[in-house]
Design an enzyme around this catalytic site. Structure first.
Site, mmCIF file in Angstrom:
data_model
loop_
_atom_site.group_PDB
_atom_site.id
_atom_site.type_symbol
_atom_site.label_atom_id
_atom_site.label_comp_id
_atom_site.label_asym_id
_atom_site.label_seq_id
_atom_site.Cartn_x
_atom_site.Cartn_y
_atom_site.Cartn_z
ATOM 1 N N HIS A 7 38.639 25.340 47.771
ATOM 2 C CA HIS A 7 38.619 24.352 46.688
ATOM 3 C C HIS A 7 40.014 23.833 46.381
ATOM 4 O O HIS A 7 41.017 24.439 46.739
ATOM 5 C CB HIS A 7 37.966 24.914 45.406
ATOM 6 C CG HIS A 7 38.685 26.072 44.765
ATOM 7 N ND1 HIS A 7 38.351 27.384 44.992
ATOM 8 C CD2 HIS A 7 39.712 26.121 43.877
ATOM 9 C CE1 HIS A 7 39.123 28.182 44.276
ATOM 10 N NE2 HIS A 7 39.970 27.435 43.589
ATOM 11 N N GLU A 43 35.800 26.771 33.911
ATOM 12 C CA GLU A 43 35.854 26.044 35.179
ATOM 13 C C GLU A 43 34.493 25.485 35.571
ATOM 14 O O GLU A 43 33.449 26.042 35.228
ATOM 15 C CB GLU A 43 36.358 26.984 36.276
ATOM 16 C CG GLU A 43 35.510 28.239 36.373
ATOM 17 C CD GLU A 43 35.949 29.126 37.525
ATOM 18 O OE1 GLU A 43 36.992 29.750 37.384
ATOM 19 O OE2 GLU A 43 35.240 29.173 38.526
ATOM 20 N N GLN A 59 37.352 22.025 41.993
ATOM 21 C CA GLN A 59 37.266 22.937 40.844
ATOM 22 C C GLN A 59 38.020 22.299 39.676
ATOM 23 O O GLN A 59 39.236 22.117 39.755
ATOM 24 C CB GLN A 59 37.903 24.288 41.193
ATOM 25 C CG GLN A 59 37.881 25.303 40.061
ATOM 26 C CD GLN A 59 38.686 26.547 40.423
ATOM 27 O OE1 GLN A 59 39.876 26.457 40.682
ATOM 28 N NE2 GLN A 59 38.045 27.702 40.447
ATOM 29 N N HIS A 83 46.289 23.884 41.963
ATOM 30 C CA HIS A 83 46.439 24.789 43.110
ATOM 31 C C HIS A 83 45.492 24.391 44.228
ATOM 32 O O HIS A 83 44.544 23.635 44.020
ATOM 33 C CB HIS A 83 46.194 26.248 42.706
ATOM 34 C CG HIS A 83 44.790 26.564 42.284
ATOM 35 N ND1 HIS A 83 44.358 26.517 40.969
ATOM 36 C CD2 HIS A 83 43.686 26.935 42.995
ATOM 37 C CE1 HIS A 83 43.085 26.846 40.895
ATOM 38 N NE2 HIS A 83 42.641 27.097 42.119
ATOM 39 N N GLU A 133 45.880 29.919 46.465
ATOM 40 C CA GLU A 133 44.914 30.982 46.182
ATOM 41 C C GLU A 133 44.157 31.313 47.466
ATOM 42 O O GLU A 133 43.816 30.411 48.235
ATOM 43 C CB GLU A 133 43.939 30.477 45.102
ATOM 44 C CG GLU A 133 42.844 31.448 44.706
ATOM 45 C CD GLU A 133 41.832 30.815 43.740
ATOM 46 O OE1 GLU A 133 42.151 29.801 43.074
ATOM 47 O OE2 GLU A 133 40.700 31.331 43.681
HETATM 48 C C1 MC0 Z 1 53.840 26.984 37.440
HETATM 49 N N1 MC0 Z 1 54.631 26.501 38.413
HETATM 50 C C2 MC0 Z 1 53.885 25.902 39.320
HETATM 51 C C3 MC0 Z 1 52.557 26.019 38.862
HETATM 52 N N2 MC0 Z 1 52.566 26.698 37.696
HETATM 53 N N3 MC0 Z 1 54.199 25.279 40.463
HETATM 54 C C4 MC0 Z 1 53.190 24.732 41.176
HETATM 55 N N4 MC0 Z 1 51.888 24.795 40.794
HETATM 56 C C5 MC0 Z 1 51.542 25.433 39.652
HETATM 57 N N5 MC0 Z 1 50.265 25.498 39.293
HETATM 58 C C6 MC0 Z 1 56.089 26.609 38.490
HETATM 59 C C7 MC0 Z 1 56.759 25.970 37.292
HETATM 60 O O1 MC0 Z 1 56.923 24.587 37.463
HETATM 61 C C8 MC0 Z 1 58.087 26.693 37.272
HETATM 62 O O2 MC0 Z 1 58.934 26.177 38.252
HETATM 63 C C9 MC0 Z 1 57.705 28.096 37.671
HETATM 64 O O3 MC0 Z 1 56.474 27.974 38.416
HETATM 65 C C10 MC0 Z 1 57.458 28.987 36.478
HETATM 66 O O4 MC0 Z 1 56.574 28.304 35.616
HETATM 67 P P1 MC0 Z 1 56.075 28.856 34.203
HETATM 68 O O5 MC0 Z 1 55.385 27.771 33.490
HETATM 69 O O6 MC0 Z 1 57.204 29.575 33.500
HETATM 70 O O7 MC0 Z 1 54.984 29.855 34.600
HETATM 71 P P2 MC0 Z 1 55.003 31.402 34.892
HETATM 72 O O8 MC0 Z 1 56.224 31.812 35.662
HETATM 73 O O9 MC0 Z 1 54.691 32.118 33.616
HETATM 74 O O10 MC0 Z 1 53.735 31.481 35.846
HETATM 75 C C11 MC0 Z 1 53.652 30.799 37.077
HETATM 76 C C12 MC0 Z 1 52.591 31.505 37.894
HETATM 77 C C13 MC0 Z 1 51.301 31.542 37.030
HETATM 78 C C14 MC0 Z 1 52.374 30.747 39.207
HETATM 79 C C15 MC0 Z 1 53.054 32.944 38.225
HETATM 80 O O11 MC0 Z 1 50.895 30.222 36.744
HETATM 81 C C16 MC0 Z 1 50.182 32.312 37.657
HETATM 82 O O12 MC0 Z 1 50.138 33.550 37.576
HETATM 83 N N6 MC0 Z 1 49.217 31.629 38.305
HETATM 84 C C17 MC0 Z 1 48.102 32.296 38.971
HETATM 85 C C18 MC0 Z 1 46.902 32.381 38.081
HETATM 86 C C19 MC0 Z 1 46.336 31.043 37.698
HETATM 87 O O13 MC0 Z 1 46.954 29.996 37.938
HETATM 88 N N7 MC0 Z 1 45.132 31.052 37.053
HETATM 89 C C20 MC0 Z 1 44.439 29.850 36.654
HETATM 90 C C21 MC0 Z 1 43.441 29.419 37.676
HETATM 91 P P3 MC0 Z 1 60.497 25.992 38.008
HETATM 92 O O14 MC0 Z 1 61.004 25.354 39.258
HETATM 93 O O15 MC0 Z 1 60.575 25.156 36.775
HETATM 94 O O16 MC0 Z 1 61.004 27.398 37.807
HETATM 95 S S1 MC0 Z 1 42.167 30.625 37.804
HETATM 96 C C22 MC0 Z 1 41.193 30.171 39.093
HETATM 97 O O17 MC0 Z 1 41.426 29.179 39.703
HETATM 98 C C23 MC0 Z 1 40.045 31.113 39.398
HETATM 99 C C24 MC0 Z 1 39.157 31.292 38.238
HETATM 100 C C25 MC0 Z 1 39.257 30.814 40.664
HETATM 101 O O18 MC0 Z 1 39.605 29.910 41.431
HETATM 102 O O19 MC0 Z 1 38.288 31.549 40.922
#
Ligand code: MC0
Length: 141
Positions: A7, A43, A59, A83, A133
């Site tokens: 997705h 979602e 998604q 993502h 992912e």
């Molecule tokens: C943040 N950043 C991204 C981003 N989110 N870059 C690309 N795509 C994204 N989606 C970048 C920011 O621009 C920043 O870059 C750096 O990462 C830190 O950003 P932050 O806002 O301080 O965020 P953090 O560090 O607290 O967290 C970033 C992180 C988090 C990727 C670790 O978003 C995460 O754990 N994501 C995985 C879980 C998730 O996204 N869940 C929702 C979908 P700079 O360069 O400024 O440092 S759940 C889902 O989809 C499930 C249900 C499913 O499919 O089944």
């Protein structure tokens, strides 16, 4: 390792507004909706394609909380592609291979994803700025 694009995750402020747009534009249908509290998202999965390797979806993701990943993304960047998710047959061996090659995993072990899938995120910084992912789909999805 990868079997399909599972997705494309798109951050939206409101599912109620976004779903009809996607249905209208492409004739897509919502086949699954779910709240994932751990991920902080509500979602909707819209089926694009069913194939031998499994299904592909759009998604749509609405944040349940402002301090969730999608809530922070929306505040910082606005709506858009959040993502990309690839299907894998065996997520445990895929994660082991990525660890061996030095990738920064957000989830070193799989967590609960859409419709009973097992998922794990790889940090965007090692993959061209794209949050990535892996999805091991549940039987029938
Ligand atoms: C943040 N950043 C991204 C981003 N989110 N870059 C690309 N795509 C994204 N989606 C970048 C920011 O621009 C920043 O870059 C750096 O990462 C830190 O950003 P932050 O806002 O301080 O965020 P953090 O560090 O607290 O967290 C970033 C992180 C988090 C990727 C670790 O978003 C995460 O754990 N994501 C995985 C879980 C998730 O996204 N869940 C929702 C979908 P700079 O360069 O400024 O440092 S759940 C889902 O989809 C499930 C249900 C499913 O499919 O089944």
């Amino acid at each position: 390792m990868l079997t399909r694009i599972d997705h494309v995750g798109i951050a939206v402020a409101s599912l109620a507004e976004a779903i009809p747009r996607y249905e209208e534009a492409f004739g897509l249908k919502v086949v699954h909706q779910e709240d994932n509290d751990r991920q902080g998202v509500r979602e909707a999965m819209l089926l694009v394609h069913s194939g031998e390797a499994g299904n592909s979806y759009v998604q749509l993701l609405e944040p349940l909380r402002e301090d969730s990943p999608v809530g922070k993304f929306l505040a910082k960047r606005g709506p858009g592609i959040h993502h990309i998710a690839y299907g894998v047959a065996d997520i445990d061996s895929a994660l082991a291979a990525l660890t061996t090659t030095g990738f920064d995993l957000v989830n070193s072990t799989p967590v609960h994803g859409t419709a009973g899938s097992r998922i794990a995120f790889v940090h965007p910084k090692g993959l061209g700025g794209v949050l990535t992912e892996l999805v091991e789909a549940a039987e029938g999805h």
